[in-house]
Design a protein around this motif. Structure first.
Motif, PDB file in Angstrom:
ATOM      1  N   GLU A  62      -2.519  -1.071   9.662  1.00 55.82           N
ATOM      2  CA  GLU A  62      -2.626   0.091   8.776  1.00 55.82           C
ATOM      3  C   GLU A  62      -3.805   0.966   9.168  1.00 55.82           C
ATOM      4  O   GLU A  62      -3.679   2.198   9.279  1.00 55.82           O
ATOM      5  CB  GLU A  62      -2.755  -0.367   7.322  1.00 55.82           C
ATOM      6  CG  GLU A  62      -2.886   0.809   6.342  1.00 55.82           C
ATOM      7  CD  GLU A  62      -2.880   0.360   4.893  1.00 55.82           C
ATOM      8  OE1 GLU A  62      -3.289   1.182   4.036  1.00 55.82           O
ATOM      9  OE2 GLU A  62      -2.468  -0.779   4.598  1.00 55.82           O
ATOM     10  N   SER A  93       0.843  -1.191   0.000  1.00 54.06           N
ATOM     11  CA  SER A  93       0.000   0.000   0.000  1.00 54.06           C
ATOM     12  C   SER A  93       0.876   1.238   0.000  1.00 54.06           C
ATOM     13  O   SER A  93       1.886   1.291   0.684  1.00 54.06           O
ATOM     14  CB  SER A  93      -0.902   0.004   1.245  1.00 54.06           C
ATOM     15  OG  SER A  93      -1.545   1.247   1.375  1.00 54.06           O
ATOM     16  N   LEU A 130      -3.651   4.870  10.612  1.00 51.39           N
ATOM     17  CA  LEU A 130      -4.336   5.961   9.913  1.00 51.39           C
ATOM     18  C   LEU A 130      -5.363   6.641  10.812  1.00 51.39           C
ATOM     19  O   LEU A 130      -5.560   7.857  10.736  1.00 51.39           O
ATOM     20  CB  LEU A 130      -5.006   5.439   8.646  1.00 51.39           C
ATOM     21  CG  LEU A 130      -4.051   4.853   7.594  1.00 51.39           C
ATOM     22  CD1 LEU A 130      -4.847   4.382   6.377  1.00 51.39           C
ATOM     23  CD2 LEU A 130      -3.014   5.878   7.179  1.00 51.39           C
ATOM     24  N   ARG A 187       3.972  -5.143   3.716  1.00 55.29           N
ATOM     25  CA  ARG A 187       3.698  -6.319   4.538  1.00 55.29           C
ATOM     26  C   ARG A 187       4.957  -7.118   4.897  1.00 55.29           C
ATOM     27  O   ARG A 187       4.909  -7.973   5.773  1.00 55.29           O
ATOM     28  CB  ARG A 187       2.698  -7.232   3.812  1.00 55.29           C
ATOM     29  CG  ARG A 187       1.306  -6.622   3.672  1.00 55.29           C
ATOM     30  CD  ARG A 187       0.322  -7.618   3.081  1.00 55.29           C
ATOM     31  NE  ARG A 187       0.637  -7.924   1.694  1.00 55.29           N
ATOM     32  CZ  ARG A 187       0.202  -7.214   0.663  1.00 55.29           C
ATOM     33  NH1 ARG A 187      -0.580  -6.149   0.871  1.00 55.29           N
ATOM     34  NH2 ARG A 187       0.524  -7.537  -0.575  1.00 55.29           N
ATOM     35  N   GLY A 195      -0.290   4.020   1.024  1.00 57.79           N
ATOM     36  CA  GLY A 195      -0.718   4.807   2.166  1.00 57.79           C
ATOM     37  C   GLY A 195      -1.512   6.026   1.780  1.00 57.79           C
ATOM     38  O   GLY A 195      -2.261   6.026   0.814  1.00 57.79           O
ATOM     39  N   PHE A 246       2.786   1.793   3.602  1.00 54.66           N
ATOM     40  CA  PHE A 246       2.678   0.524   4.311  1.00 54.66           C
ATOM     41  C   PHE A 246       3.172  -0.623   3.430  1.00 54.66           C
ATOM     42  O   PHE A 246       2.920  -0.648   2.231  1.00 54.66           O
ATOM     43  CB  PHE A 246       1.227   0.249   4.742  1.00 54.66           C
ATOM     44  CG  PHE A 246       0.703   1.267   5.714  1.00 54.66           C
ATOM     45  CD1 PHE A 246       0.056   2.415   5.268  1.00 54.66           C
ATOM     46  CD2 PHE A 246       0.874   1.089   7.073  1.00 54.66           C
ATOM     47  CE1 PHE A 246      -0.417   3.371   6.167  1.00 54.66           C
ATOM     48  CE2 PHE A 246       0.395   2.019   7.980  1.00 54.66           C
ATOM     49  CZ  PHE A 246      -0.238   3.169   7.526  1.00 54.66           C
TER      50      PHE A 246
END
Length: 433
Positions: free
Chosen positions: A30, A2, A34, A52, A4, A50
């Motif tokens: 995440e 991501s 946020l 993983r 973000g 972000f």
């Protein structure tokens, strides 16, 4: 993977947001981050990316080299946090990393800190602690980046300035931009002027390519000697060089340095002449004038033209002393102001010169190296000069004897001619010379 938050990518006031890459395989993290930072994200003071695992993190960092901070879990699939940390430490531009580990897992935390982690957090994450750690780390990162930026700017400035100024001046100007401000200040300095006799005539008759080789080689050698004595080349005009000691930085031993430099310049110039004589080029002697006293030094010339130089009677007198060598037959002429201040000064008196534009006489000396000063002819010259100063009529035969022993002693020849022409004493009027 991501990217973000995209909203708030430009902070208020045009300041970019703090960009944080969070690397963790927990699916809910995440959303929690946020939510906890929503106000600062909306204000544009922080933005998140972000990933993983470590592989996704490296890919994101390649796309976003402006990331300020990496916050990484240790236990993740494909590439764990410790491996990611090691990869980040291998990069030229190391990204500050905060490692997240389970509470009590001190072995991994110790390993992470030994591998270069800036800080650590424990799980479950306390978001107040998380925010404090992020802010502290980012302040550190930005301070490092500013220091690197200033160092890079200073290195660029130094590289540019070094093409024109001596290393000490270039370093000072590169490190302190305020030194470039227009205006000057009064300081005690030693001023050295050099000039090649008959160079104008040489220019008119020498092939341009050969002239360029000669002049470039000469200036490179002479300025190298100046820099070795930590002098500042204030100005180069053709073959003439103006050197300062005691500016821009203070040098309590500026007179000692100036005399040592003058002697080294003379020796180098004589060797340079011999090299070119072997090639069929008759290069004139380098004449050197040295004086010490107060001067106004600084940057003059305006915003588009940089001219670090010095003004005042001290500078003018040094230039006049350089010119006096022509009449005297010497190569170095130094004032008593220099001789008295230079530690361990060795030399022989020239006389009390009345220079162009002056009414008062200035006691002057010819600086000598230790070997030349120890030669028998030096003691005999000083004895003859003392007779000249005392009005002793035996001064004439004393100088005549010197010239007979050393026909190339031009200073002794100069005094003998004066005496033969009916002059007496040590006062030498050069205003019409």
């Amino acid at each position: 993977m991501s990217s973000g938050i995209t909203s708030g990518e430009t902070a208020r006031g045009g300041i970019p947001p703090t960009k944080v890459l969070v690397v963790d395989d927990e699916p809910d993290l995440e959303a929690l981050v946020l939510q906890k930072f929503r106000r600062r994200i909306r204000d544009g003071t922080v933005a998140f990316l972000f990933a993983r695992d470590g592989l996704e993190a490296l890919a994101l960092l390649a796309e976003h080299p402006d990331v300020d901070l990496v916050v990484s879990d240790i236990n993740m699939p494909r590439m764990d946090g410790l491996t990611l940390l090691a990869r980040l430490q291998e990069a030229d531009e190391k990204v500050s990393t905060v490692i997240v580990s389970a509470y009590g897992d001190m072995t991994n935390i110790r390993t992470a800190m030994n591998r270069g982690a800036f800080d650590f957090l424990t799980k479950p994450i306390d978001f107040s602690d998380f925010e404090t750690t992020v802010d502290r780390t980012v302040l550190h990162v930005r301070a490092l980046r500013e220091a690197r930026r200033r160092q890079a700017a200073a290195e660029r400035a130094h590289a540019s300035l070094s093409r024109y100024f001596s290393p000490n001046l270039a370093e000072r100007l590169a490190a302190d931009a305020s030194s470039l401000a227009e205006g000057g200040h009064r300081r005690d300095v030693a001023s050295v002027f050099t000039d090649i006799a008959g160079f104008t005539g040489l220019v008119e008759n020498l092939d341009p390519a050969l002239l360029a080789e000669l002049l470039n080689g000469y200036l490179a050698e002479m300025t190298g000697i100046v820099f070795a004595h930590e002098g500042t080349v204030a100005k180069i005009v053709g073959d003439a060089i103006h050197v300062l000691f005691g500016a821009p930085g203070e040098q309590p031993d500026h007179a000692t340095r100036a005399v040592a430099c003058a002697l080294a310049l003379d020796a180098a110039a004589q060797a340079f002449r011999a090299q070119w004589a072997a090639r069929g080029v008759a290069l004139g002697a380098t004449r050197i004038g040295v004086h010490a006293g107060p001067a106004i030094v600084g940057n003059f010339g305006g915003g588009r033209f940089f001219d670090y130089t010095a003004y005042g009677d001290t500078i003018n007198t040094a230039a006049r002393l350089e010119g006096a060598n022509k009449a005297l037959g010497t190569r170095i002429c130094a004032s008593a102001a220099v001789a008295e201040r230079a530690e361990g000064f060795l030399g022989r008196p020239i006389g009390d010169l009345v220079l162009r534009g002056k009414t008062e006489a200035l006691r002057t000396f010819e600086p000598l190296g230790a070997e030349a000063f120890a030669a028998p002819g030096t003691a005999r010259y000083i004895e003859a000069f003392e007779k000249l100063a005392a009005g002793d009529p035996t001064a004439m035969p004393a100088f005549a004897s010197l010239v007979g022993l050393a026909a190339d002693d031009h200073l002794a020849s100069f005094h003998l001619r004066r005496l033969l022409n009916g002059e007496t004493g040590t006062r030498i009027d050069l205003r019409t010379a």
